[in-house]
Design an enzyme around this catalytic site. Structure first.
Site, PDB file in Angstrom:
ATOM      1  CD  GLU A 288     -10.188 -15.329  15.275  1.00 20.08           C
ATOM      2  OE1 GLU A 288      -9.957 -16.538  15.429  1.00 20.08           O
ATOM      3  OE2 GLU A 288     -10.929 -14.668  16.040  1.00 20.08           O
TER       4      GLU A 288
ATOM      5  CB  CYS B  92     -11.362 -26.757  23.454  1.00 19.67           C
ATOM      6  SG  CYS B  92     -12.393 -25.442  22.853  1.00 19.67           S
TER       7      CYS B  92
HETATM    8  N1  SAH Z   1      -6.565 -21.912  16.109  1.00 17.51           N
HETATM    9  C1  SAH Z   1      -6.224 -20.876  17.047  1.00 17.51           C
HETATM   10  C2  SAH Z   1      -7.405 -20.312  17.828  1.00 17.51           C
HETATM   11  C3  SAH Z   1      -8.396 -21.279  18.369  1.00 17.51           C
HETATM   12  S1  SAH Z   1      -9.539 -20.603  19.523  1.00 17.51           S
HETATM   13  C4  SAH Z   1      -5.114 -21.336  17.961  1.00 17.51           C
HETATM   14  O1  SAH Z   1      -4.812 -22.525  18.040  1.00 17.51           O
HETATM   15  O2  SAH Z   1      -4.507 -20.510  18.629  1.00 17.51           O
HETATM   16  C5  SAH Z   1     -10.979 -20.353  18.526  1.00 17.51           C
HETATM   17  C6  SAH Z   1     -10.955 -19.070  17.717  1.00 17.51           C
HETATM   18  O3  SAH Z   1     -12.192 -18.999  16.988  1.00 17.51           O
HETATM   19  C7  SAH Z   1     -10.884 -17.790  18.549  1.00 17.51           C
HETATM   20  O4  SAH Z   1      -9.779 -17.039  18.100  1.00 17.51           O
HETATM   21  C8  SAH Z   1     -12.215 -17.072  18.238  1.00 17.51           C
HETATM   22  O5  SAH Z   1     -12.083 -15.667  18.187  1.00 17.51           O
HETATM   23  C9  SAH Z   1     -12.571 -17.623  16.881  1.00 17.51           C
HETATM   24  N2  SAH Z   1     -14.010 -17.604  16.511  1.00 17.51           N
HETATM   25  C10 SAH Z   1     -15.074 -17.739  17.322  1.00 17.51           C
HETATM   26  N3  SAH Z   1     -16.224 -17.749  16.613  1.00 17.51           N
HETATM   27  C11 SAH Z   1     -15.886 -17.609  15.306  1.00 17.51           C
HETATM   28  C12 SAH Z   1     -16.621 -17.561  14.103  1.00 17.51           C
HETATM   29  N4  SAH Z   1     -17.946 -17.638  14.098  1.00 17.51           N
HETATM   30  N5  SAH Z   1     -15.950 -17.438  12.942  1.00 17.51           N
HETATM   31  C13 SAH Z   1     -14.581 -17.345  12.939  1.00 17.51           C
HETATM   32  N6  SAH Z   1     -13.826 -17.381  14.061  1.00 17.51           N
HETATM   33  C14 SAH Z   1     -14.466 -17.521  15.235  1.00 17.51           C
END
Ligand code: SAH
Length: 452
Positions: free
Chosen positions: A334, A409
């Site tokens: 993340e 999403c």
């Molecule tokens: N799976 C989690 C969060 C999903 S939202 C849940 O269900 O609660 C998508 C997540 O991707 C966010 O927390 C965001 O911070 C993260 N994110 C965005 N770009 C990213 C990247 N390049 N590498 C890793 N994480 C990323």
């Protein structure tokens, strides 16, 4: 630059619905989009914007009504704009979303596949566990509401039909007490007053609430009495945090936080795993549907005790931690540091020993792992709306995990990414889950397996 146009009225017939829930029509061979018009409906409309290629319009009078139309239960639904589909029967909303995913996959991803029925909610109202509302003084009254599209004008809202009921009540009490203790909302133009936003988070498990008061100052007169009375009048409040945001910004929360009451966090459970939620933690906003989404994703992943699972874009580690009991090991990645810290703490608090979390870009991380010879048996990926990227997807294609579960999403970026993955992967199932009833948003779980 917007072209000058004259507001005109004319009759149209709706021939389809756009991805953002507007009715598609033609007038004098020009395509247009009408807010709130449903398929096959005829209406007298008035242009709100027009160029030579396209027009946008609002309904002046419905001439013939669709039998799929329902009376929106919310009196401000047309001016607020948050619930774009509230006037459409809920079962029809689900069909609209199913079709939207199917169309995106076909048009953008060149994928012809049956999309399963959307997993909907039994009661598609009052589902959000988090609200954040700006406060504003309007004609001497303290109002809370949502910003009108592309403006900082507030549409005052007393009851929001997709938010948690406790939150509406607590907000009313907050506004009453602000009046009593002469605490004013912050005025961006005049730079007067103190309270900018109120954020309320609800725990479904404990039925209690966290209130976050976002202010532009560290302290303000009357604060202690205000807090004392608020917690007395609203016993479901288990904690109150003050967040100070002095900057001129659209970002709601500032850096500084002070706990004014209780522990400074609430707790909730998803699929029997306990999560600590603080003011800034990311947590899915529809807990009832999140459990269905996660269960579906984990069931489709078909994880065995020999499998190492990558939870990519893991947020606070929810999916990985829930999947950990089935797997040999779970690795989460993340990009947000605070979310990774939450994930590590969540693992510890639940005594989960086979889950590790890293702060990195998902593409960078999987590349480094590949270079070190580490590969994953199963990848569950849940990227933000912009989707994944070439770096991440190309390593997936090289390392070939036996299963990929893509949680999306945004059907458009999902379709774009699946077009790349389908070279090596077979798409087994596509199942949308309605995480945001009455809005146009749609979440989709896609199960892919390595082609033999
Ligand atoms: N799976 C989690 C969060 C999903 S939202 C849940 O269900 O609660 C998508 C997540 O991707 C966010 O927390 C965001 O911070 C993260 N994110 C965005 N770009 C990213 C990247 N390049 N590498 C890793 N994480 C990323």
């Amino acid at each position: 630059m917007k072209e000058k146009f004259k507001k005109v009225q004319f009759e149209v017939e709706c021939i389809g619905m756009s991805n953002d829930g507007k009715g598609i029509c033609y007038h004098e061979n020009i395509p247009g989009f009408v807010d709130g018009l449903l398929l096959n409906e005829k209406a007298l409309v008035e242009t709100t914007y027009r160029t030579k290629q396209v027009f946008y319009a609002k309904i002046i009078k419905l001439i013939n009504k669709s039998d799929k139309r329902v009376n929106p239960i919310c009196p401000v639904s047309s001016s607020c704009g948050g619930c774009q589909l509230l006037h459409l029967d809920y079962q029809e909303q689900l069909k609209f979303k199913q079709n939207r995913v199917k169309e995106c996959l076909k048009k953008i991803g060149d994928i012809e596949i049956d999309v399963n029925e959307v997993i909907g909610m039994d009661i598609p109202y009052f589902y959000r566990n988090k609200i954040q509302m700006p406060l504003k003084l309007v004609k001497g009254q303290i109002c809370s509401g949502f910003y009108k599209e592309k403006s900082h004008d507030i549409v005052p809202i007393e009851i929001c039909y997709i938010e948690n009921k406790d939150a509406d009540h607590i907000l009313l009490t907050i506004k009453k007490l602000m009046k009593k203790y002469r605490i004013l909302p912050y005025d961006e133009d005049k730079r007067t007053g103190v309270i900018r936003h109120i954020l309320i988070r609800n725990s479904l498990m404990n039925q209690n609430n966290m209130v976050v008061i976002v202010s532009n100052v560290d302290s303000f007169p009357g604060r202690n009495d205000f807090i004392k009375e608020l917690t007395k009048l609203e016993p479901s409040i288990s904690t109150i945090v003050q967040n100070t945001n002095k900057r001129d910004t659209n970002v709601i929360l500032g850096e500084k936080e002070k706990i004014l009451f209780g522990k400074g966090y609430i707790e909730d459970k998803l699929c029997n795993v306990l999560f600590k939620i603080s003011a800034k933690s990311f947590f899915q906003v529809n807990p009832v549907q999140t459990e269905k989404l996660y269960k579906l994703a984990i069931e489709k992943a078909n994880i065995s005790k020999n499998d190492t699972v990558l939870d990519a874009y893991c947020g606070i580690g929810t999916i990985g931690l829930i999947a950990s009991t089935k797997a040999k090991q779970v690795i989460g990645v993340e990009i947000e540091k605070s979310a990774v810290i939450d994930a590590l703490n969540n693992a510890k608090n639940n005594n989960i020993k086979n889950a590790l979390f890293y702060c990195d870009d998902a593409g960078e991380f999987i590349l480094k792992q590949y270079q070190e010879g580490k590969i994953f048996d199963i990848v569950i990926m849940d990227p933000p709306r912009k989707g994944s990227d070439e770096k991440f997807l190309s390593i997936l294609l090289k390392t070939k995990p036996k299963k990929i579960i893509y949680i999306s999403c945004d059907p458009a970026t999902l379709a774009r990414d699946l077009k790349i993955l389908k070279k090596t992967y077979q798409i087994n199932s596509v199942t949308p889950v309605d995480m945001f009833p009455n809005t146009i948003h749609v979440e989709t779980v896609v199960c892919l397996s390595k082609q033999k």
